[in-house]
Design an enzyme around this catalytic site. Structure first.
Site: not given
Length: 469
Positions: A50, A52, A113, A120, A124, A199, A201, A204
């Protein structure tokens, strides 16, 4: 070979720009495939979150790889060289060689971040690496980089208090939402709130878990794949809702969290028609899940990525971040030391190969003489090979140790010059051009300069494209 990181993030571009240039999962996969087809890029991992979009790549040349990546990003973004009002040079950055290694490690540790130290990003990063590996887009170089970066990220979270101190993007958003709910009359915060998540994912799922742990009054989950929503709801004792009826879901909620990968908004003002009760909406998606007109409705508060950025969530405490920085510096130095040592390996292999060729040629000459028996020739061969191996062993071990030291001269070049090791012998000994692949190059210059010149030392005052992440 050259290691590059080419990308944009919340550090180099406004959230509005990130939204415009967001790359979804399908586009990210297509980007990696296109880069590998082009020939300049040999390995590629695309990390898209969300805040980068980054391409980690190994290329035969710095400029060829950079140009290929930037051109492909422009193509995916729908930008043209002449007509674009926005291009990579205006909002992007490039990391090369040792800088690329440091950047990857900092990203894995959460220090790059929006909320310093958030955990998180590690998942990712792992997902991006796994996706590329399964598509056979990762070779030895990126495999080693990502394996080490993921290990370092795990170490940071295991050996420091960064997990306890640093909120995730979801937590930061829900903190802002709880303040808005309190202002709207929910004195007990989330505990008296009817919440819904759109959502299922990673974002979510984290929002669902966080809300369930907070003890919300009720919790519903909606997703295009109803089975996925049901599985998530079952884990957290929530209700699986109908994704096709988002207006109905919103009508029964006090807090709505949207975190889908939809290229278009999934919630518009018309979906909230007739609503009179206060509503807080957390939009954690890029591109945005919530249309601009929603925030104009009376009683509706929207918390999005831009709002989180403006709030400047504190993240981990200063002393915790200092400890993370210390561990990172240690790990980065160790990894770069191993790269410098590995850079001399092909030359050592070429030297041993050249020595073996000389020995074989001399033994072939001796073999033509008729005054040696077969046993005598075999003993001479063993003796000569032992002598050569013993002569080369200590220098070649020592040169790897010396090459790994910070600031060491180019021992590989010195060996090539001293022993006249030509490129053909070197390539035959290695087969993968490791010397160039593992050579540590200076930090990259501003993108506009880098596209036309050899990378130079970093400037103290660069554009957004070169600001340290």
């Amino acid at each position: 070979m050259n290691l590059l990181v080419v990308g944009i993030s919340h550090r180099s571009a406004a959230v509005e720009t990130l939204e415009r240039l967001a790359v979804g999962p399908d586009a990210a996969a297509a980007l990696a495939r296109a880069l590998l087809r082009g020939g300049e890029v040999r390995e590629a991992v695309v990390l898209s979150t969300c805040n980068r979009v980054e391409v980690y790549a190994v290329a035969a040349s710095f400029h060829g790889g950079l140009s290929a990546i930037v051109d492909e990003l422009h193509r995916i973004w729908g930008l043209t060289e002449i007509q674009a009002d926005l291009d990579f040079a205006s909002c992007g950055y490039v990391r090369h060689g040792a800088d690329a290694v440091a950047h990857a490690f900092r990203v894995a540790a959460g220090l790059d971040s929006m909320v310093a130290g958030e955990p998180q990003i590690l998942g990712q990063l792992r997902d991006a690496y796994d996706t590329a590996r399964e598509a056979d887009q990762v070779g030895r170089h990126l495999h080693e980089l990502f394996q080490q970066a993921l290990r370092v990220g795990k170490r940071i979270h295991a050996e420091t208090d960064v997990d306890a101190a640093a909120p995730s993007i979801v937590t930061a958003a829900l903190d802002l939402a709880e303040r808005a709910l309190a202002a709207a009359g929910f004195a007990n915060g989330l505990t008296e709130t009817r919440a819904a998540v759109v959502g299922a994912g990673s974002m979510g799922s984290l929002a669902t878990a966080t809300l369930a742990r907070a003890g919300v009054k009720s919790l519903a989950v909606a997703n295009r794949d109803r089975a996925k929503a049901q599985r998530l709801a079952d884990v957290w004792d929530a209700e699986a809702a109908d994704y096709a009826d988002l207006p109905g879901l919103a009508a029964g909620a006090d807090l709505l969290v949207c975190a889908t990968s939809s290229p278009e908004p999934v919630l518009r003002a018309a979906d909230l028609a007739g609503r009179t009760r206060p509503l807080v909406v957390c939009d954690l998606a890029l591109p945005k899940d919530v249309a601009e007109d929603v925030a104009l409705l009376p009683g509706v508060t929207v918390v999005d990525i831009a709002e989180i950025q403006r709030a400047d969530a504190a993240g981990a405490a200063a002393d915790t971040l200092a400890e993370v920085e210390r561990l990172l510096a240690e790990e980065i130095a160790a990894f770069n030391e191993s790269l410098r040592a590995d850079a001399v390996t092909p030359t050592v292999a070429a030297l041993r190969s050249a020595a073996a060729d000389i020995v074989d040629a001399e033994l072939a000459r001796v073999a033509r003489r008729g005054d040696f028996t077969d046993d005598q020739r075999a003993e001479v061969a063993r003796t000569v090979h032992r002598v050569v191996q013993r002569l080369l062993h200590e220098p070649t071990v020592r040169v790897r140790e010396l090459a790994g030291q910070p600031g060491a001269p180019d021992y590989a070049r010195a060996l090539r010059d001293l022993f006249a090791l030509d490129a053909a012998v070197l390539t035959a000994a290695e087969g993968d051009h490791l010397i160039e692949a593992l050579k540590i190059s200076p930090a990259s210059a501003p993108v506009a300069e880098a596209l036309g010149t050899v990378p130079s030392a970093p400037s103290e005052t660069g554009t957004a494209a070169t600001q340290q992440s």
